[in-house]
Design a protein around this motif. Structure first.
Motif, PDB file in Angstrom:
ATOM      1  N   GLY A  25       0.840  -1.175   0.000  1.00 58.54           N
ATOM      2  CA  GLY A  25       0.000   0.000   0.000  1.00 58.54           C
ATOM      3  C   GLY A  25       0.882   1.233   0.000  1.00 58.54           C
ATOM      4  N   ASP A  27       0.819   5.159   1.673  1.00 56.87           N
ATOM      5  CA  ASP A  27       0.075   6.066   2.538  1.00 56.87           C
ATOM      6  C   ASP A  27       1.047   7.049   3.173  1.00 56.87           C
ATOM      7  OD1 ASP A  27      -2.249   7.019   3.685  1.00 56.87           O
ATOM      8  OD2 ASP A  27      -2.107   5.714   5.440  1.00 56.87           O
ATOM      9  N   LYS A  32       3.910   0.790   2.153  1.00 58.95           N
ATOM     10  CA  LYS A  32       3.501   0.008   3.323  1.00 58.95           C
ATOM     11  C   LYS A  32       3.258  -1.448   2.953  1.00 58.95           C
ATOM     12  CE  LYS A  32       2.624   3.793   5.878  1.00 58.95           C
ATOM     13  NZ  LYS A  32       2.993   4.054   7.254  1.00 58.95           N
ATOM     14  N   LEU A  34       1.049  -4.906   4.337  1.00 60.75           N
ATOM     15  CA  LEU A  34      -0.012  -5.376   5.224  1.00 60.75           C
ATOM     16  C   LEU A  34       0.324  -6.779   5.743  1.00 60.75           C
ATOM     17  CD1 LEU A  34      -2.823  -4.579   6.358  1.00 60.75           C
ATOM     18  CD2 LEU A  34      -3.839  -5.750   4.397  1.00 60.75           C
ATOM     19  N   THR A  72      -9.650  -7.854   2.779  1.00 64.42           N
ATOM     20  CA  THR A  72      -9.790  -6.424   2.502  1.00 64.42           C
ATOM     21  C   THR A  72     -11.176  -6.064   2.028  1.00 64.42           C
ATOM     22  OG1 THR A  72      -9.149  -6.661   0.182  1.00 64.42           O
ATOM     23  CG2 THR A  72      -7.376  -6.332   1.772  1.00 64.42           C
ATOM     24  N   VAL A 107      -4.874   2.217  -0.388  1.00 63.38           N
ATOM     25  CA  VAL A 107      -5.095   2.132   1.050  1.00 63.38           C
ATOM     26  C   VAL A 107      -6.443   2.730   1.437  1.00 63.38           C
ATOM     27  CG1 VAL A 107      -4.259   2.918   3.278  1.00 63.38           C
ATOM     28  CG2 VAL A 107      -2.650   2.050   1.590  1.00 63.38           C
ATOM     29  N   TYR A 110      -9.775   0.079   1.072  1.00 60.98           N
ATOM     30  CA  TYR A 110     -10.098  -1.206   1.695  1.00 60.98           C
ATOM     31  C   TYR A 110     -10.929  -1.047   2.966  1.00 60.98           C
ATOM     32  CZ  TYR A 110      -6.658  -0.276   5.225  1.00 60.98           C
ATOM     33  OH  TYR A 110      -5.991   0.298   6.260  1.00 60.98           O
ATOM     34  N   ARG A 112     -11.551  -1.154   6.427  1.00 61.11           N
ATOM     35  CA  ARG A 112     -10.711  -1.132   7.622  1.00 61.11           C
ATOM     36  C   ARG A 112     -11.194  -2.100   8.695  1.00 61.11           C
ATOM     37  NH1 ARG A 112      -7.191   3.197   7.954  1.00 61.11           N
ATOM     38  NH2 ARG A 112      -7.343   4.478   6.070  1.00 61.11           N
ATOM     39  N   TRP A 122      -0.650  -2.318   8.981  1.00 60.64           N
ATOM     40  CA  TRP A 122       0.162  -1.758   7.899  1.00 60.64           C
ATOM     41  C   TRP A 122       1.515  -1.355   8.468  1.00 60.64           C
ATOM     42  CZ3 TRP A 122      -0.741  -2.028   2.910  1.00 60.64           C
ATOM     43  CH2 TRP A 122      -2.061  -2.112   2.441  1.00 60.64           C
TER      44      TRP A 122
END
Lengths: 234, 234
Positions: A25, A27, A32, A34, A72, A107, A110, A112, A122
């Motif tokens: 991801g 951000d 990042k 996961l 996700t 990001v 998805y 959360r 993350w």
DNA sequence: ATAATAAATGTAATTTATACGTTAATTTTA
DNA sequence: TAAAATTAACGTATAAATTACATTTATTAT
């Protein structure tokens, strides 16, 4: 099927086939990863990539999509095979080979809640903790692949929201390449491909002046591909 | 191991894991593929890549090396994973996924007898016949990989004898890229990398004048790699 | 009205890629 | 033994791409 055929197969060894997902991801200007708290032995509770065994009736790629969607809530995520991990003793439990896949997700998109339910987190790519089995190797290999592939295929856009600014795009490439880029040259290069659509809107979240938003033009990109064009950034 | 762990594994599906080898060669200026008459059902007698089931106690890469050595008598052959083929119904017999590997071999080196014993045949890449299962797809994918990879990694040399001439090297790249190259620019480009050692000897097999032989300088190449250099041809 | 901030732009210098013609070394043959 | 034939080897000029680098612009906050 003839009896001899069946016999030939029956003599062979069977094993577990798994798939593990390296989920990237982007951000706050950083790349990042996961990862998850493992729910089964061996090493229950340790950090791990998310994965699953492949079922007899599903394709390997379907298994990977299934896992990703479970976690996700997203469908149609960019995902591509990385490589297989087939060392005989890689899993101390039973013989199991894993086909690793890497995924690029937005990001913002998805679910959360779903992620939190699964004990996910993350991590900044530069601070990935120890993972179970050979998962750290998978992550390292996936990052290498991403670095190389981002150069000649516009996959970076999969990590950005649909609308993004040029400075955001540059940040992303800087995070992937782990290298600073010249803003003037970057902008020139990116725009020269004619695969970005400039919008009227501006994003003012990171400057007073605001930066124009762009969209990636998938159609034009596909057309260009047909005519032997090569995308390349940096 | 705890009982719950064991149970978790036991519930999962097992399947056959195979490996298939796409074996490239280069002979008489052309890129070649080594294929075989299949000895087992289904489709006994049809053309096929060579492959094997992976045994419980061996790594996937070991299985591929084993097959290759059985057939060609060669060890230490360049071989690299292509990708997995994991569609659920790809093999009408039983569920079986295959990890395809591509190999580059020096046609002069291999044990012809052994190859003939196995019903093997070198086909020109442009005349590959129908192969069983998804093997034609594997070949197409491997060729794509070879095309791309030859650009930025000096793997082409694996297909040539240890000593080769620049015109031979050019022929090889032309065969891989399926495109003619300018001899002057090609020579300049290749030599500019400083990874070829010029020998005193000449090869006179294809001209009255003869062309100087060269060797690839692995050591220098490794050193250059360390200092962030990038190999690239065409 | 001014200060502050990141966005947007252009040009010159360097490097790399492309296009292209001539001479050189050697063997075969006349 | 001279001439013809053949592929190898080389260099230069042009075009294209990459790099390096400084200033102005739009906007908000003070």
């Amino acid at each position: 099927m003839k009896a001899e055929t069946k016999d030939f197969y029956i003599e062979q060894d069977k094993m577990y086939v798994a798939t593990d997902c390296i989920i990237f991801g982007f951000d706050a200007g950083k790349l990042k990863l996961l990862i998850f708290k493992r729910r089964v032995e061996p090493q229950k509770g340790a950090w791990s990539l998310i994965g699953s065994f492949v079922k007899l009736e599903e394709n390997v790629s379907e298994a990977a999509q299934r896992v990703l969607t479970e976690i996700t809530g997203l469908k149609n995520v960019f995902m591509e095979e990385l490589k297989s991990y087939g060392v005989a003793d890689r899993d101390p439990g039973y013989r199991c080979i894993s086909i690793a896949q890497y995924a690029l997700i937005r990001v913002e998109d998805y679910d959360r809640e779903l992620v939190e339910k699964h004990g996910a987190h993350w991590y900044d790519m530069k601070e990935v903790p120890n993972l179970v089995l050979d998962h750290n190797q998978m992550v390292a290999d996936a990052l290498e692949r991403l670095k190389r592939k981002a150069r000649y295929q516009p996959i970076g856009f999969e990590l950005l929201p649909e609308k993004f600014t040029i400075p955001q795009l540059q940040q992303l490439y800087e995070a992937i390449y782990q290298k600073e880029l010249d803003a003037r040259n970057f902008r020139k290069k990116v725009l020269s491909h004619n695969v970005l659509i400039k919008l009227e809107e501006k994003d003012k979240s990171s400057s007073r002046r605001g930066a124009f938003l762009y969209k990636f033009d998938h159609d034009t990109y596909q057309q260009l591909l047909q005519s032997g064009y090569n995308f390349e950034i940096s």
